[in-house]
Design an enzyme around this catalytic site. Structure first.
Site, PDB file in Angstrom:
ATOM      1  N   HIS A 148       0.733  -0.841  -0.356  1.00 24.99           N
ATOM      2  CA  HIS A 148       0.160   0.266   0.328  1.00 24.99           C
ATOM      3  C   HIS A 148       1.045   0.896   0.208  1.00 24.99           C
ATOM      4  CE1 HIS A 148      -2.935   2.813   2.809  1.00 24.99           C
ATOM      5  NE2 HIS A 148      -4.017   2.474   1.170  1.00 24.99           N
TER       6      HIS A 148
ATOM      7  N   HIS B  45      -0.837  11.167  -2.645  1.00 25.87           N
ATOM      8  CA  HIS B  45      -1.578  10.237  -1.314  1.00 25.87           C
ATOM      9  C   HIS B  45      -2.943  11.214  -1.494  1.00 25.87           C
ATOM     10  CE1 HIS B  45      -4.948   9.545   0.929  1.00 25.87           C
ATOM     11  NE2 HIS B  45      -4.951   8.271   0.707  1.00 25.87           N
TER      12      HIS B  45
HETATM   13  O1  G3P Z   1      -6.619   1.623  -2.728  1.00 20.35           O
HETATM   14  C1  G3P Z   1      -6.774   0.858  -1.926  1.00 20.35           C
HETATM   15  C2  G3P Z   1      -6.674   2.274  -0.818  1.00 20.35           C
HETATM   16  O2  G3P Z   1      -5.196   3.155  -1.131  1.00 20.35           O
HETATM   17  C3  G3P Z   1      -7.564   2.750  -0.937  1.00 20.35           C
HETATM   18  O3  G3P Z   1      -7.964   4.689   0.780  1.00 20.35           O
HETATM   19  O4  G3P Z   1      -6.938   6.970   1.024  1.00 20.35           O
HETATM   20  O5  G3P Z   1      -5.208   4.231   1.151  1.00 20.35           O
HETATM   21  O6  G3P Z   1      -5.976   5.813  -1.291  1.00 20.35           O
HETATM   22  P1  G3P Z   1      -6.127   5.543   0.368  1.00 20.35           P
HETATM   23 CA    CA Z   2      -4.955   4.193  -2.005  1.00 14.53          CA
END
Ligand code: G3P
Ligand code: CA
Length: 252
Positions: free
Chosen positions: A18, A60
């Site tokens: 992630h 992000h």
């Molecule tokens: O792609 C899944 C997840 O990353 C979505 O939430 O806020 O971490 O981008 P966020």
């Molecule tokens: Ca994401």
């Protein structure tokens, strides 16, 4: 299924970093992506948005404040201005040379090494649909670099996904969701030939996973942080885990 994407060389379930490997490196930087590859991930998830001068950058938040030494909205700054900012020192001074990457750099870095899940931020949607809208630029970068066999493009925003679905022979697509999916969501995903569904892991049930699989859709939940969470979610039969601590998850 998507005619381009090829998962055959990778683990099942997939280990997905992630924003790279954010437990050990500043998220969404090249250091984080290198760290994720070295930790043995199959796929890297990252976030993209657009700058004032229409470049596609990997970050992000909608603002620079949390993950760079700068301030204010990303969309109000040029790529050159953003590029001058330290994007790693907030995490640890050792990473103060890190910069906000362009998507093209990450496509280069990861070529032949891992899959990529490119999340297009919903805030980058433009109603006017200019020729260089983010979804057009992302698909063009993926196709010109020959990366369709290793990319899934995801978004919380249906409109972005539907625009890509309407393109000629699009890359694999995924809906990200904070909620469970009912029959109508599955029908909409099938109508745009989506590849997968990416739910917040807390909303996931066995029944939901089975319904997605029966419809031919893969399930990649986020963001799994502990062994206990990983064990519970793997037992539901998911196709991969989007996680922050790759070495711990690899052991699970
Ligand atoms: O792609 C899944 C997840 O990353 C979505 O939430 O806020 O971490 O981008 P966020
Ligand atoms: Ca994401």
């Amino acid at each position: 299924m998507n005619p381009h994407l090829d998962l055959s060389r990778f683990s099942n379930p997939l280990l997905i970093g992630h924003r790279g490997y954010p437990a050990r490196f500043p998220e969404n930087t090249l250091a984080s992506f290198r760290g994720a590859i070295e930790a043995g991930c199959d796929m890297i998830e990252l976030d993209v948005t657009i700058t004032k001068d229409r470049r596609i950058v990997v970050i992000h938040d909608d603002t620079l404040d949390r993950t760079t030494a700068g301030k204010g909205p990303v969309r109000d700054r040029s790529f050159e201005e953003i590029r001058r900012l330290d994007a790693g020192g907030w995490f640890d001074p050792r990473f103060s040379a890190e910069r906000v990457p362009e998507l093209s750099e990450v496509l280069d870095l990861t070529a032949g090494r891992c899959l990529l899940n490119i999340e297009i931020k919903a805030s980058a949607f433009e109603a006017g649909y200019p020729a260089d809208a983010i979804e057009h630029q992302v698909v063009a970068l993926v196709t010109t670099t020959g990366a369709e066999d290793r990319v899934i493009i995801s978004s919380f925003d249906w409109r972005i996904l539907q625009r890509i679905a309407a393109m000629d022979s699009p890359p694999a697509l995924a809906l990200i969701s904070d909620h469970g999916a009912d029959r109508s969501v599955i029908e909409r995903l099938l109508a745009m030939k989506a590849f997968s569904w990416h739910p917040r892991f807390k909303v996931l049930t066995r029944e939901q996973v089975d319904r997605m699989h029966a419809a031919g859709l893969k399930v990649f939940p986020w963001t799994i942080n502990t062994r206990e969470e990983a064990q519970r979610i793997l037992a539901l039969g998911v196709d991969g885990l989007i996680c922050n601590e790759l070495q711990v998850m690899r052991a699970v």
